[in-house]
Design a protein around this motif. Structure first.
Motif, PDB file in Angstrom:
ATOM      1  N   ILE A 104       0.829  -1.213   0.000  1.00  0.00           N
ATOM      2  CA  ILE A 104       0.000   0.000   0.000  1.00  0.00           C
ATOM      3  C   ILE A 104       0.864   1.265   0.000  1.00  0.00           C
ATOM      4  N   LYS A 105       2.111   1.138  -0.495  1.00  0.00           N
ATOM      5  CA  LYS A 105       2.957   2.327  -0.667  1.00  0.00           C
ATOM      6  C   LYS A 105       2.325   3.247  -1.701  1.00  0.00           C
ATOM      7  N   SER A 106       2.429   4.525  -1.485  1.00  0.00           N
ATOM      8  CA  SER A 106       1.674   5.497  -2.277  1.00  0.00           C
ATOM      9  C   SER A 106       1.990   5.432  -3.763  1.00  0.00           C
ATOM     10  N   ASP A 107       3.263   5.211  -4.118  1.00  0.00           N
ATOM     11  CA  ASP A 107       3.599   5.193  -5.542  1.00  0.00           C
ATOM     12  C   ASP A 107       3.006   3.970  -6.228  1.00  0.00           C
ATOM     13  N   TYR A 108       2.995   2.815  -5.544  1.00  0.00           N
ATOM     14  CA  TYR A 108       2.428   1.604  -6.146  1.00  0.00           C
ATOM     15  C   TYR A 108       0.908   1.723  -6.247  1.00  0.00           C
ATOM     16  N   VAL A 109       0.284   2.250  -5.203  1.00  0.00           N
ATOM     17  CA  VAL A 109      -1.166   2.444  -5.223  1.00  0.00           C
ATOM     18  C   VAL A 109      -1.546   3.400  -6.354  1.00  0.00           C
ATOM     19  N   ALA A 110      -0.782   4.460  -6.533  1.00  0.00           N
ATOM     20  CA  ALA A 110      -1.070   5.427  -7.600  1.00  0.00           C
ATOM     21  C   ALA A 110      -0.937   4.785  -8.974  1.00  0.00           C
ATOM     22  N   GLN A 111       0.090   3.940  -9.146  1.00  0.00           N
ATOM     23  CA  GLN A 111       0.268   3.244 -10.423  1.00  0.00           C
ATOM     24  C   GLN A 111      -0.921   2.347 -10.721  1.00  0.00           C
ATOM     25  N   MET A 112      -1.401   1.622  -9.716  1.00  0.00           N
ATOM     26  CA  MET A 112      -2.526   0.726  -9.933  1.00  0.00           C
ATOM     27  C   MET A 112      -3.837   1.493 -10.140  1.00  0.00           C
ATOM     28  N   LYS A 113      -4.000   2.606  -9.442  1.00  0.00           N
ATOM     29  CA  LYS A 113      -5.207   3.404  -9.662  1.00  0.00           C
ATOM     30  C   LYS A 113      -5.239   3.951 -11.086  1.00  0.00           C
ATOM     31  N   GLU A 114      -4.071   4.321 -11.582  1.00  0.00           N
ATOM     32  CA  GLU A 114      -3.999   4.808 -12.968  1.00  0.00           C
ATOM     33  C   GLU A 114      -4.419   3.709 -13.947  1.00  0.00           C
ATOM     34  N   LEU A 115      -3.999   2.463 -13.689  1.00  0.00           N
ATOM     35  CA  LEU A 115      -4.404   1.355 -14.545  1.00  0.00           C
ATOM     36  C   LEU A 115      -5.900   1.068 -14.418  1.00  0.00           C
ATOM     37  N   VAL A 116      -6.429   1.154 -13.204  1.00  0.00           N
ATOM     38  CA  VAL A 116      -7.874   0.962 -13.011  1.00  0.00           C
ATOM     39  C   VAL A 116      -8.650   2.021 -13.782  1.00  0.00           C
ATOM     40  N   ASP A 117      -8.219   3.258 -13.674  1.00  0.00           N
ATOM     41  CA  ASP A 117      -8.891   4.350 -14.381  1.00  0.00           C
ATOM     42  C   ASP A 117      -8.806   4.144 -15.896  1.00  0.00           C
ATOM     43  N   TYR A 118      -7.651   3.688 -16.361  1.00  0.00           N
ATOM     44  CA  TYR A 118      -7.508   3.430 -17.796  1.00  0.00           C
ATOM     45  C   TYR A 118      -8.473   2.321 -18.239  1.00  0.00           C
ATOM     46  N   ALA A 119      -8.550   1.264 -17.437  1.00  0.00           N
ATOM     47  CA  ALA A 119      -9.470   0.174 -17.769  1.00  0.00           C
ATOM     48  C   ALA A 119     -10.907   0.681 -17.822  1.00  0.00           C
ATOM     49  N   HIS A 120     -11.286   1.488 -16.844  1.00  0.00           N
ATOM     50  CA  HIS A 120     -12.654   1.998 -16.807  1.00  0.00           C
ATOM     51  C   HIS A 120     -12.950   2.883 -18.016  1.00  0.00           C
ATOM     52  N   SER A 121     -11.935   3.596 -18.495  1.00  0.00           N
ATOM     53  CA  SER A 121     -12.139   4.430 -19.678  1.00  0.00           C
ATOM     54  C   SER A 121     -12.462   3.592 -20.913  1.00  0.00           C
ATOM     55  N   LYS A 122     -12.107   2.318 -20.862  1.00  0.00           N
ATOM     56  CA  LYS A 122     -12.374   1.391 -21.961  1.00  0.00           C
ATOM     57  C   LYS A 122     -13.547   0.456 -21.631  1.00  0.00           C
ATOM     58  N   ASN A 123     -14.290   0.772 -20.540  1.00  0.00           N
ATOM     59  CA  ASN A 123     -15.399  -0.074 -20.071  1.00  0.00           C
ATOM     60  C   ASN A 123     -14.937  -1.486 -19.701  1.00  0.00           C
ATOM     61  N   ILE A 124     -13.740  -1.571 -19.157  1.00  0.00           N
ATOM     62  CA  ILE A 124     -13.180  -2.835 -18.678  1.00  0.00           C
ATOM     63  C   ILE A 124     -12.967  -2.725 -17.174  1.00  0.00           C
ATOM     64  N   GLU A 125     -13.263  -3.783 -16.464  1.00  0.00           N
ATOM     65  CA  GLU A 125     -12.983  -3.835 -15.031  1.00  0.00           C
ATOM     66  C   GLU A 125     -11.608  -4.475 -14.818  1.00  0.00           C
ATOM     67  N   LEU A 126     -10.938  -4.055 -13.747  1.00  0.00           N
ATOM     68  CA  LEU A 126      -9.584  -4.546 -13.483  1.00  0.00           C
ATOM     69  C   LEU A 126      -9.492  -5.064 -12.055  1.00  0.00           C
ATOM     70  N   GLY A 127      -8.839  -6.214 -11.908  1.00  0.00           N
ATOM     71  CA  GLY A 127      -8.650  -6.804 -10.587  1.00  0.00           C
ATOM     72  C   GLY A 127      -7.347  -7.567 -10.523  1.00  0.00           C
ATOM     73  N   GLY A 128      -7.132  -8.219  -9.377  1.00  0.00           N
ATOM     74  CA  GLY A 128      -5.874  -8.920  -9.205  1.00  0.00           C
ATOM     75  C   GLY A 128      -5.965 -10.061  -8.221  1.00  0.00           C
ATOM     76  N   TYR A 129      -4.850 -10.760  -8.116  1.00  0.00           N
ATOM     77  CA  TYR A 129      -4.724 -12.006  -7.349  1.00  0.00           C
ATOM     78  C   TYR A 129      -4.039 -11.749  -6.018  1.00  0.00           C
ATOM     79  N   SER A 130      -4.514 -12.441  -4.976  1.00  0.00           N
ATOM     80  CA  SER A 130      -3.823 -12.406  -3.689  1.00  0.00           C
ATOM     81  C   SER A 130      -3.916 -13.784  -3.049  1.00  0.00           C
ATOM     82  N   LEU A 131      -2.809 -14.237  -2.502  1.00  0.00           N
ATOM     83  CA  LEU A 131      -2.749 -15.535  -1.822  1.00  0.00           C
ATOM     84  C   LEU A 131      -2.890 -15.305  -0.327  1.00  0.00           C
ATOM     85  N   LEU A 132      -3.827 -16.025   0.294  1.00  0.00           N
ATOM     86  CA  LEU A 132      -4.041 -15.882   1.730  1.00  0.00           C
ATOM     87  C   LEU A 132      -3.411 -17.045   2.488  1.00  0.00           C
ATOM     88  N   ALA A 133      -4.017 -18.219   2.403  1.00  0.00           N
ATOM     89  CA  ALA A 133      -3.507 -19.381   3.126  1.00  0.00           C
ATOM     90  C   ALA A 133      -2.506 -20.139   2.250  1.00  0.00           C
TER      91      ALA A 133
END
Length: 707
Positions: free
Chosen positions: A360-389
């Motif tokens: 959740i470092k600010s530069d990484y969060v900003a990079q991902m928000k920019e990609l989310v916004d870009y996806a939304h501009s193309k009517n695409i949703e964006l998500g990702g993977y996380s391993l818990l257990a």
């Protein structure tokens, strides 16, 4: 046809069959016997409660078959509070537990040591949690229409003064389904420890009656499922709460050792072992009881699928998803652009891509928000993977094995405790990440599998007894939070009732390293087998655009333009079954020809989306020896059916194919066309079947639309 025999035997016709015709009669709550009884019913099932001298279920009836579900009276619940075990409600005096005579109920008495009924209240159904609808989904209403009945109890005289316990029931319109759960309110002025509870006890009618003991008993024909479920790809192996046991009060049963499993108990496997603080409340998990009207496999599967559409309607969301293999901005933008070009709707930065939702470092969060916004501009949703257990963090934060008092020996060997400081930080980080970036999807791998933890130093639980309950609450509350925000959840565990959208359809991962031609038939088998209990939208499949678990060039589709036959087969059978797959790779197409192929099948799916997302009738299982066929049905649509037919042979096949149209709701005639050809009228036979002529090319696929 087994279905029709069963239907006629129970007095049903196609016009009154709840799986074909929508039932508009509301759920009713009615008093009987001069207010001594109250009945909760919906024309399909009913449950009757005697209210005096204590509250107890005295009848539970399958109105579809005219049969009783129970043969005796049990307490409505059992709780262990401050070291004492109490029954909740119930009546005493029944001697014969092979059957229950209504004429004897007046003579039954209350248990003086049980919680006693004081009052009831009625109301409508309420949503368990919010569901933000952000994308295409089925037409289910949330919360499902119905009625609620709450029975309020007080402790026996002189015990736990000020504590109140309520048992809640919900019944839903047009489906033989009942929900039950309990709540405890502590008004005693001091903490009260809830060691454990049993929230449902039923003396059910036996399914089979055997003198000896078989290797595997057949249980009563009821589906019982709770939202306290984990570590399973199916409701059966994710079940942790429903237990079918021998009934010690049933002395006249046929089984010599009196071991027939005819008593249902619903309880957690451990705990919750919680201190209910003064002025606070405890709420149990919810249990759902689906009453079947048949033993026929397809009909039971349709009933189960209707249940999920009713109480977990978010599972009908079915976006078309690409799994991009690298999470750097250039790779993600390429994936977004290609998805927008061909009609895909979502991109996941997949496992092994380098995406890190815990950062959740600010530069990484900003990079991902920019990609989310870009996806939304193309009517695409964006998500990702996380391993818990299924990973190790450290001795300090992993679950502690109660047998060794050390880490290790968990379900996945090592696994973090969700109640450790790491677990608390993990959920805070990923909720922060989702909130700040606007991420649309979480693929949550290795979800909480039910591990217990004997640590006494983790801040999120006190010890072994409450460890499973607290960890389940942590994960299920997080999923409910995601559902309220509209975050799509891919979770390879049975968390549908807690808010997840999709799980695996059911396949062996290493099979995607087999030669391409073997993957095709095995994939169709996986879909055929996986949709007996799941709707098409509930399970994902897989398409290895690049190498996955080995196999080399013979197993992969890249270069895509050189393997259009295999790529097209994957696209056809996935979209044709209404099942979305993990298309995992750097791109969806490499040439205009490849792009046209992908777009062809995406357009096909979107043209027929309503019917393709509808339930599947299993006509013929793929075996590589003849054509195979599935039939989508939905009597509420204009297109009431769509049959998908595949030919795995290296020769053309021309033959007659019988289609069972009962669940389309058509009774006399059907109009059927192949692909976009002219319609032809067919007359249904007495068993609601039609025969059509198919003429399908070698290794070909076709479809028939039914109106």
């Amino acid at each position: 046809m087994v279905l029709l025999i069963t239907g006629l035997a129970s007095g049903n016709t196609i016009d009154s069959d709840w799986l074909v015709t929508q039932i508009k009669e509301p759920v009713r709550i009615e008093k009987k016997l001069a207010d001594k009884e109250i009945v909760l019913g919906n024309t399909l099932i009913s449950r009757t409660f005697r209210l005096l001298p204590n509250a107890a279920t005295v009848a539970y009836d399958n109105l579809m078959t005219g049969q009783s579900i129970i043969r005796g009276i049990k307490p409505e619940a059992i709780v262990e509070l401050d070291g004492h075990t109490y029954e909740v409600g119930g009546l005493q005096g029944q001697v014969e537990y092979g059957y229950l005579l209504a004429s004897q109920v007046d003579s039954f008495t209350a248990n003086a040591d049980a919680f006693v009924f004081r009052r009831y209240e009625t109301g409508g159904t309420k949503e368990r949690f919010g569901w933000k609808r952000k994308r295409y989904s089925g037409r289910s209403i949330w919360p499902p229409p119905g009625k609620s009945l709450t029975l309020h109890f007080e402790p026996p005289a002189g015990r736990l003064n000020g504590l109140r316990l309520s048992i809640h029931y919900e019944m839903y319109q047009g489906i033989p389904l009942l929900a039950k759960w309990l709540k405890i309110s502590n008004g005693t002025g001091k903490p009260v420890r809830l060691k454990t509870f049993t929230s449902e006890i039923l003396a059910a009618v036996e399914y089979e009656s055997l003198v000896g003991e078989p290797r595997r008993w057949e249980y009563p024909n009821i589906h019982v499922e709770s939202d306290y479920a984990f570590h399973g790809d199916d409701s059966k192996n994710a079940n942790k709460t429903a237990h079918w046991l021998a009934d010690p009060q049933y002395g006249t049963q046929v089984n010599y050792r009196r071991q027939t499993p005819v008593m249902l108990e619903v309880r957690p496997p451990l705990g919750p072992d919680l201190a209910i603080e003064p002025g606070s409340k405890f709420e149990s998990f919810r249990t759902y009881e689906l009453i079947f009207d048949s033993t026929e496999r397809e009909r039971k599967g349709l009933s189960l699928r209707r249940m999920y559409r009713t109480i977990a309607p978010w599972s009908t969301e079915n976006p078309i998803i690409m799994h991009v293999r690298q999470a750097d901005p250039e790779s993600v933008r390429l994936a977004i652009d290609q998805c927008a070009e061909v009609g895909f709707e979502m991109v996941i930065m997949t496992f092994g891509s380098g995406f890190n939702m815990e950062n959740i470092k600010s530069d990484y969060v900003a990079q991902m928000k920019e990609l989310v916004d870009y996806a939304h501009s193309k009517n695409i949703e964006l998500g990702g993977y996380s391993l818990l257990a299924s990973r190790r963090i450290s001795d300090e934060h992993d679950v502690v094995n109660p047998q060794t008092d050390k880490p290790g020996g968990a379900i996945f060997g090592n696994s973090p405790c969700l109640g450790s400081q790491w677990g608390i930080d993990y959920f805070e980080n990923i909720t922060t990440f989702i909130t700040r970036t606007g991420l649309d999807l979480l693929e949550h791998d290795g979800s909480y599998p039910g591990d217990v933890c004997a640590s006494k130093s983790h801040p999120g639980h006190h010890g072994l007894g409450d460890s499973q309950w607290k960890q389940w609450k942590k994960i299920s509350d997080f999923y409910k939070w995601c559902r309220g925000r509209g975050v799509y959840l891919n979770v390879p565990d049975w968390y549908f009732l807690s808010g997840s959208n999709k799980s695996g359809m059911g396949y062996r991962e290493v099979n995607w390293s087999l030669p391409r031609e073997r993957q095709i038939i095995l994939g169709r088998q996986n879909i055929f087998d996986g949709t007996w209990k799941k709707t098409p939208s509930m399970g994902w499949m897989f398409v290895p655009l690049v190498q996955y678990h080995g196999g080399g060039a013979a197993a992969t589709l890249e270069p895509l333009s050189e393997h259009l036959d295999a790529y097209g087969a994957h696209l056809a059978q996935n979209f044709g079954s209404g099942v979305q797959a993990c298309y995992r790779g750097p791109r969806l197409y490499d040439t205009e020809q490849t792009k046209a192929l992908v777009k062809k099948w995406v357009d096909f799916y979107k043209e027929y989306r309503d019917i393709l997302d509808s339930d599947i009738i299993h006509v013929r299982r793929p075996d590589g020896r003849d054509i195979d066929c599935i039939l989508h049905v939905n009597p509420q649509l204009k297109r009431k059916g769509l049959a998908m037919v595949c030919n795995p042979l290296d020769r053309r096949v021309k033959k007659q194919l019988k289609l069972p149209l009962y669940y389309t709701g058509l009774a006399q005639t059907a109009r059927i066309c192949e692909q976009h050809g002219p319609y032809k009228e067919y007359r249904l036979d007495r068993e609601y079947n039609v025969e059509i002529t198919i003429d399908i090319a070698a290794n070909g696929v076709t479809w028939f639309v039914i109106e």
